[in-house]
Design a protein around this motif. Sequence first.
Motif, short mmCIF file in Angstrom:
data_model
loop_
_atom_site.label_atom_id
_atom_site.label_comp_id
_atom_site.label_asym_id
_atom_site.label_seq_id
_atom_site.Cartn_x
_atom_site.Cartn_y
_atom_site.Cartn_z
N VAL A 82 8.74 0.57 2.27
CA VAL A 82 7.82 1.55 2.85
C VAL A 82 7.63 1.19 4.32
CG1 VAL A 82 5.51 2.57 2.78
CG2 VAL A 82 6.64 1.88 0.65
N TYR A 83 7.79 2.17 5.18
CA TYR A 83 7.50 2.01 6.59
C TYR A 83 6.12 2.60 6.82
CZ TYR A 83 7.71 2.45 11.65
OH TYR A 83 7.43 2.36 12.99
N THR A 101 14.07 -2.44 9.53
CA THR A 101 13.49 -3.64 8.92
C THR A 101 12.80 -3.29 7.61
OG1 THR A 101 13.23 -4.72 11.06
CG2 THR A 101 11.84 -5.52 9.26
N ALA A 102 12.06 -2.18 7.58
CA ALA A 102 11.39 -1.76 6.35
C ALA A 102 12.41 -1.40 5.27
CB ALA A 102 10.47 -0.57 6.62
N LEU A 103 13.55 -0.85 5.66
CA LEU A 103 14.63 -0.55 4.71
C LEU A 103 15.19 -1.84 4.13
CD1 LEU A 103 16.78 1.34 3.39
CD2 LEU A 103 18.07 1.11 5.53
N LYS A 107 18.30 0.57 -0.67
CA LYS A 107 18.99 1.86 -0.56
C LYS A 107 18.08 2.97 -0.06
CE LYS A 107 20.12 1.73 -4.93
NZ LYS A 107 19.66 1.16 -6.18
N ALA A 108 16.78 2.68 0.09
CA ALA A 108 15.86 3.74 0.49
C ALA A 108 14.63 3.16 1.17
CB ALA A 108 15.43 4.54 -0.74
N VAL A 109 14.02 4.01 1.99
CA VAL A 109 12.73 3.67 2.60
C VAL A 109 11.87 4.93 2.62
CG1 VAL A 109 13.54 4.01 4.99
CG2 VAL A 109 11.57 2.54 4.55
N ILE A 110 10.62 4.76 2.25
CA ILE A 110 9.64 5.84 2.31
C ILE A 110 8.93 5.70 3.65
CG2 ILE A 110 7.53 6.77 1.28
CD1 ILE A 110 8.67 5.47 -1.42
N LEU A 111 9.01 6.73 4.47
CA LEU A 111 8.41 6.71 5.79
C LEU A 111 7.03 7.34 5.69
CD1 LEU A 111 11.56 7.99 7.74
CD2 LEU A 111 10.89 5.62 7.30
N GLN A 112 6.00 6.50 5.69
CA GLN A 112 4.64 6.97 5.47
C GLN A 112 4.30 8.15 6.38
OE1 GLN A 112 1.53 3.97 5.17
NE2 GLN A 112 0.21 5.28 6.39
#
Length: 163
Positions: A82-83, A101-103, A107-112
């Motif tokens: 999570v970013y 860096t948050a990724l 395989k995925a990142v949730i961008l707040q």
Amino acid sequence: MHFSLIKVSDLILCDEHGTVVEGNEPINGAAFAIHSQIHKVRPDVAAACHAHSVHGKAFSAFGRELEMLTQDACRFYKSHGVYRDFRGVVVDEEEGRRIATALGDGKAVILQNHGILTVGETVDEAAFWFISLERTCQAQLLADAAAAGGGHKKILIDDDEAA
């Protein structure tokens, strides 16, 4: 333009500095700030998918990781981040680096307060993860609403099973 209408001639290719190498359109600065930094830190990534999809945006408002509620959610077990440092439209490479860096190696990142982003070794893989994450966000939102509205308790998949 709808994705189904896009042709190769509609695409652009740019180098690591944002200079267009092929194509006639300018680059999207925000997209370049994010994607270029992901490619710098993740040489295994050939493609990244990012959009402001309905369920991805709604789930991103919570600024939290997915709960392991369904078999499909387990695809992202210990493989998403999570970013949480939303600052509006991404305009600089430093924010792109923070998103990368948050990724991490996932395989995925949730961008707040923004949306979702997935990566893959191929375009197909990145797109598959994106569609899967969007649907997993939708299922999480539905489960959260049912639990809150009806007094039902969510049952999480334990770590051993999720892994």
